[in-house]
Scaffold this motif. Structure first.
Motif, mmCIF file in Angstrom:
data_model
loop_
_atom_site.group_PDB
_atom_site.id
_atom_site.type_symbol
_atom_site.label_atom_id
_atom_site.label_comp_id
_atom_site.label_asym_id
_atom_site.label_seq_id
_atom_site.Cartn_x
_atom_site.Cartn_y
_atom_site.Cartn_z
ATOM 1 N N ALA B 400 -6.133 -3.624 5.618
ATOM 2 C CA ALA B 400 -7.244 -2.678 5.742
ATOM 3 C C ALA B 400 -6.924 -1.608 6.779
ATOM 4 O O ALA B 400 -7.247 -0.424 6.600
ATOM 5 C CB ALA B 400 -8.511 -3.440 6.134
ATOM 6 N N VAL B 401 -6.255 -2.013 7.860
ATOM 7 C CA VAL B 401 -5.929 -1.040 8.921
ATOM 8 C C VAL B 401 -4.936 -0.004 8.384
ATOM 9 O O VAL B 401 -5.096 1.212 8.583
ATOM 10 C CB VAL B 401 -5.354 -1.774 10.149
ATOM 11 N N ASP B 402 -3.918 -0.482 7.659
ATOM 12 C CA ASP B 402 -2.935 0.451 7.095
ATOM 13 C C ASP B 402 -3.590 1.393 6.083
ATOM 14 O O ASP B 402 -3.326 2.595 6.054
ATOM 15 C CB ASP B 402 -1.809 -0.315 6.394
ATOM 16 N N LEU B 403 -4.445 0.811 5.273
ATOM 17 C CA LEU B 403 -5.096 1.613 4.240
ATOM 18 C C LEU B 403 -5.980 2.679 4.886
ATOM 19 O O LEU B 403 -5.995 3.845 4.454
ATOM 20 C CB LEU B 403 -5.928 0.689 3.346
ATOM 21 N N ALA B 404 -6.693 2.294 5.936
ATOM 22 C CA ALA B 404 -7.543 3.260 6.640
ATOM 23 C C ALA B 404 -6.693 4.379 7.226
ATOM 24 O O ALA B 404 -7.053 5.557 7.173
ATOM 25 C CB ALA B 404 -8.333 2.555 7.744
ATOM 26 N N ALA B 405 -5.517 4.017 7.761
ATOM 27 C CA ALA B 405 -4.645 5.020 8.370
ATOM 28 C C ALA B 405 -4.145 6.006 7.324
ATOM 29 O O ALA B 405 -3.903 7.169 7.623
ATOM 30 C CB ALA B 405 -3.462 4.335 9.052
ATOM 31 N N ARG B 406 -4.000 5.564 6.070
ATOM 32 C CA ARG B 406 -3.532 6.464 5.020
ATOM 33 C C ARG B 406 -4.677 7.257 4.407
ATOM 34 O O ARG B 406 -4.471 8.362 3.892
ATOM 35 C CB ARG B 406 -2.797 5.662 3.940
ATOM 36 N N LEU B 407 -5.853 6.699 4.441
ATOM 37 C CA LEU B 407 -7.008 7.392 3.860
ATOM 38 C C LEU B 407 -7.555 8.470 4.784
ATOM 39 O O LEU B 407 -8.023 9.507 4.325
ATOM 40 C CB LEU B 407 -8.122 6.387 3.573
ATOM 41 N N ASP B 408 -7.506 8.197 6.068
ATOM 42 C CA ASP B 408 -8.121 9.123 7.023
ATOM 43 C C ASP B 408 -7.620 10.560 6.879
ATOM 44 O O ASP B 408 -8.434 11.496 6.831
ATOM 45 C CB ASP B 408 -7.916 8.619 8.459
ATOM 46 N N PRO B 409 -6.278 10.787 6.799
ATOM 47 C CA PRO B 409 -5.812 12.173 6.657
ATOM 48 C C PRO B 409 -6.357 12.852 5.401
ATOM 49 O O PRO B 409 -6.659 14.042 5.411
ATOM 50 C CB PRO B 409 -4.283 12.032 6.572
#
Lengths: 366, 571
Positions: B400-409
């Motif tokens: 979830a943390v990785d996915l959030a990091a990719r979604l945020d931009p």
């Protein structure tokens, strides 16, 4: 007028030879026994029928930097005398440009013969058939070649078209370089060919440059054989003749101008390209962009796209700091240089003379 | 000699006005000769290299061939005759021979002559590089030198000559080539852009607003710089400009109002392109823009249809995840949904509330695809849109943390776009199978309304983003564990008060007082019930391991997990 080549004049001849070499002809001469005086004879004072032959070291000049000299010059002269059936009472330099000016003096010393105040080229040229004598129709051969190890070879009965190629073909077995005695001729033929006075000219040019350097803080070591570009310079702007200041051009012209030398460009060597035996250098200075073209010698110089020097003139380069002539092989990026020109004998400026000079150029069919 | 001109390059009045508005080649400029920059950037001509710092916008009025002997004669005699060189492209026709014969310095003399006579440029057919000395001189004299080498120097020279004499012919030829290529590449955007880029020897791209959709470069344009997005200007009309040394031509793509939620731009760029190139680029783009419009409309319709199909299928899935009909399963397979895999759902919600716009969905889909996150496509829903990532194994899914990091931009980019719609995202846990997907989607929807965690600026919410989620997800899948869990709590099934008390006791960290407060009953009641529980289950609740095991068992036994507690009236 007969005069003695000795003392300072020996050094002057070597330096003058480099000035007339236009970056070619090598810079290392056999100066063994240079303390022995050499008699220099004026052509006008000799009987026109006096036999004479030309002497030179031919082959790769760089080999001369390494090789220990022996008595090959004398061997070559004797071989040619034997070949032509009579001794030569005098010698003449094949080329006054480059190391062969001092080589001719060395040959005179080794043989004890007088050296004529003349040469066959008036400058340095790469081929043995590029002479004023050849231009006037004189034969090049026979050619006697001698190496320091004692081998002697003779090229006889070759036509002028072949003698250059045959002689070059013999050099590798002789170690890539050999003493040569050639152009068996007479004083009268030399007078007709218009070759007189070039030893004196070289001594005068070299002497004037020595004087200029001495006026500064220079040492003479810088121009001596084998140490091109290693002189300590002519001071740090302390002397009137300092080459480091903006007045170097004027000082060189003042000292050597009366002898025909003209400075045509001044600046830093910004780039040197060497491709297939050709050299193109870019020199950038306050007056503009100069281009120097060379193969075995410098042969053309332009300044901002205008021709300022070109063959048949001698086109040469002086290190502006050391006032030492720069060989084509020693031209390096970053050097502050003066580009000069010196006129040569009138026959070279004829169409036939220009064509003969062109024969030695890289890319031009022989 | 009459001057060659560019007759009738662009007959579209709007286009000509646009050219004029751009301050470059326009109504007033039609009829001007080609420039040096044009000769450098002739479409289809390779191996022309520009040296020197001459005026590349200098007009080239005619072509003059000059020989070395003419140059030498002039160099030594200012009165020696020469053809008129003012404004000319001077071709040094025997330059190769000079070089071969060691007389290459004639090139420097020719540069001087060209500079003195006001020539526009010097063409040097040189196989080898021009010496540095000549390049330095060209810079000093301000003369442009075009070295013509490449594999076909004669053809390049012929094209240069044609460009100078009849630029209209060259222009028409290039336009015809482009039109032929474009008509055969109607609906494949990549191929279409490549065909246009090849015609222009540059980079051609489609922008949606300020966002790059796709860029392609011609096969011979490998040395061209990367595409730079441009802005729509001049009231939405076509224009050309020179920007940072590169020529730019921009054509808006005409679209119906229903499709055009943001402007679509067709852009061509090339380093060093001159007036001729810019005019040609505008005309070529004008030919291509209808094909791009057709592609855009087609894509919009296909996207809409697919979105509707996906929405309907997802509705079925969410209603009965464990009883999908064969038809629904086939449809899912056709859409590329691998329902048996592991899934992590993403729910997108408009920050300001309301639906997510169709255009925003298209943009987000593109962005997600570019970020490697767009496997399932976006499915519109009443509260936003949902998508999910699928992998055959759990390890194949990002945390979830990785996915959030990719979604945020992606979400930040969208929020910063002038016409963009601000979105927040919620993430579901990683779960397997259709049932897991449905559950992850519900979790994602719930997470999307979570408040911003303190100190976070992320636009992505996830209550589950820790590694322990994966442990819990794996528990869910273990049938043996499920069976044992049920056995453990079975004695309490049918006893809602005891189950509620046990759950509250575990939630309260084993505190009887906390349990009493949570349930609203007396502490002694709690103690009584706890004793009952210990007795029925045969365990000691004081033991830590026992409490962990019971927490897992309660979680994995649906009958026990879902029953609410019954507050006692006893005090």
């Amino acid at each position: 007028m007969t005069w003695q080549l000795t003392g300072r004049a020996v050094d002057a001849l070597a330096l003058g030879g480099l000035l007339l070499g236009g970056g070619g002809g090598g810079d290392t001469a056999d100066d063994s026994g240079s303390t022995v005086p050499v008699t220099v004879a004026d052509l006008a004072e000799l009987d026109p029928g006096t036999r004479v032959c030309a002497v030179a070291q031919i082959g790769a000049p760089l080999i001369g930097r390494e090789r220990v000299p022996a008595h090959e010059l004398r061997a070559a002269v004797h071989a040619l005398a034997h070949e032509t059936g009579a001794p030569f009472p005098a010698l003449v330099a094949l080329e006054i440009g480059g190391q062969n000016a001092a080589t001719a003096a060395a040959a005179a010393r080794q043989t004890g013969l007088p050296l004529l105040d003349a040469d066959l080229m008036g400058r340095a040229l790469p081929r043995i058939d590029q002479t004023l004598l050849a231009l006037a129709g004189g034969p090049v051969g026979p050619v006697a070649l001698a190496s320091p190890s004692g081998h002697v070879l003779t090229v006889r009965e070759a036509g002028d078209e072949d003698v250059e190629g045959l002689t070059r073909a013999l050099l590798p077995p002789l170690g890539g370089r050999a003493a040569a005695a050639l152009y068996p001729t007479t004083v009268g033929a030399l007078r007709s060919a218009g070759t007189a006075g070039t030893v004196r000219r070289a001594v005068d040019l070299g002497g004037a440059l020595l004087d200029l350097r001495a006026a500064g803080a220079s040492t003479d070591a810088g121009y001596r054989a084998g140490t091109a570009g290693t002189g300590t310079g002519i001071g740090s702007g302390t002397g009137a003749a300092s080459g480091t200041g903006s007045g170097a051009t004027a000082q060189v012209e003042a000292a050597l101008g009366p002898l025909g030398l003209r400075v045509v460009a001044r600046g830093d060597v910004r780039h040197v390209e060497r491709t297939g035996g050709r050299v193109v250098a870019a020199v950038v200075g306050a007056d503009g962009v100069s281009r120097l073209d060379a193969d075995t010698e410098f042969h053309h110089c332009t300044l901002d796209g205008r021709p300022v020097a070109g063959v048949p003139d001698v086109v040469g380069v002086l290190d502006a700091r050391t006032l030492h002539p720069v060989l084509v092989a020693d031209l390096r990026t970053g050097t502050d240089v003066l580009v000069y020109r010196l006129p040569v004998a009138a026959p070279w400026y004829t169409d036939a003379g220009r064509a003969l000079i062109e024969r030695g150029r890289v890319g031009v069919p022989a | 000699m009459s001057e060659p001109v560019l007759p009738g390059l662009s007959t579209d009045p709007g286009l000509v006005a646009a050219l004029g508005a751009a301050g470059g080649f326009g109504a007033g400029s039609v009829g001007q000769p080609v420039t040096v920059a044009d000769l450098v950037a002739l479409p289809g001509v390779t191996g022309v290299e520009l040296l020197g710092h001459g005026d590349v916008d200098a007009p080239v009025r005619h072509l003059v061939a000059l020989r070395g002997d003419q140059v030498l004669a002039r160099a030594h005699d200012r009165a020696a005759p020469l053809p008129a060189l003012a404004g000319a492209a001077v071709l040094l026709e025997d330059a190769e021979a000079w070089q071969r014969e060691g007389r290459d310095f004639v090139l420097d003399l020719a540069l001087r002559v060209a500079a003195d006579e006001g020539a526009a440029t010097v063409l040097v057919p040189h196989a080898r590089p021009v010496p540095v000395a000549a390049a330095l001189l060209a810079e000093r004299l301000g003369v442009s030198v075009l070295r013509v080498a490449g594999p076909e120097p004669l053809r390049a020279l012929a094209d240069l000559a044609l460009a100078v004499a009849r630029p209209d012919v060259l222009h028409a030829h290039a336009l015809r080539r482009a039109a032929t290529a474009i008509t055969t590449e109607q609906l494949d955007l990549s191929a279409l852009l490549r065909a246009v880029a090849a015609t222009l020897d540059g980079v051609v791209a489609v922008q949606s607003g300020a966002r790059l959709l796709q860029a392609e470069r011609g096969a011979t344009a490998v040395d061209q710089p990367a595409f730079q997005t441009v802005h729509l200007r001049h009231g939405g009309t076509a224009y050309t400009e020179i920007s940072n040394g590169r020529a730019v031509a921009v054509q808006p793509v005409p679209l119906p109002a229903e499709v055009r939620e943001r402007p679509l731009l067709l852009v061509a760029q090339r380093r060093g392109g001159g007036r001729l190139w810019r005019a040609l680029a505008l005309d070529v783009l004008q030919v291509a823009r209808n094909a791009v419009a057709a592609w855009a409309i087609n894509r919009f319709l296909v996207d809409e249809r697919e979105r509707l199909a996906r929405a309907r299928l997802l509705q079925e899935l969410l209603a009965e995840p464990d009883a999908l009909t064969p038809r629904a399963q086939a449809e899912a397979a056709a859409l590329g949904w691998e329902l048996d895999g592991w899934h992590t759902a993403v729910h997108l919600r408009a920050t300001e509330g309301g639906p997510v716009h169709g255009a925003t969905l298209s943009v987000v889909e593109d962005l997600l695809r570019q970020s490697g996150l767009g496997a399932a496509g976006l499915v519109p829903q009443a509260t936003g849109a949902v998508s999910w990532l699928t992998a055959p194994e759990l390890a194949g899914l990002p945390s979830a943390v990785d996915l959030a990091a990719r979604l945020d931009p992606v979400l930040e980019f969208l929020a910063e776009e002038p016409e963009g719609q601000a979105l927040t995202a919620g993430l579901g846990a990683a779960r397997r199978g259709p049932v897991g997907l449905a559950r992850s989607i519900v979790e994602a929807r719930r997470a999307s309304v979570l408040p911003v965690p303190p100190g976070s600026s992320s636009l992505v919410r996830h209550g589950l983003g820790r590694r322990v989620d994966r442990v819990l997800a794996l528990w869910d899948l273990d049938p043996l564990l499920r069976q044992e869990s049920r056995t453990v709590v079975e004695p309490l099934l049918g006893e809602p008060a005891l189950l509620a008390t046990l759950r509250a006791f575990l939630d309260a960290g084993g505190s009887a007082a906390g349990t009493a407060r949570a349930l609203g009953v007396h502490r002694n009641t709690v103690r009584y019930r706890l004793a009952q529980i210990e007795q029925r289950l045969g365990v000691a609740l004081t033991e830590h391991d026992t409490r962990i095991a019971l927490a897992v068992a309660l979680r994995l036994t649906p009958d026990a997990a879902g029953q609410a507690g019954t507050p006692s009236t006893e005090r």
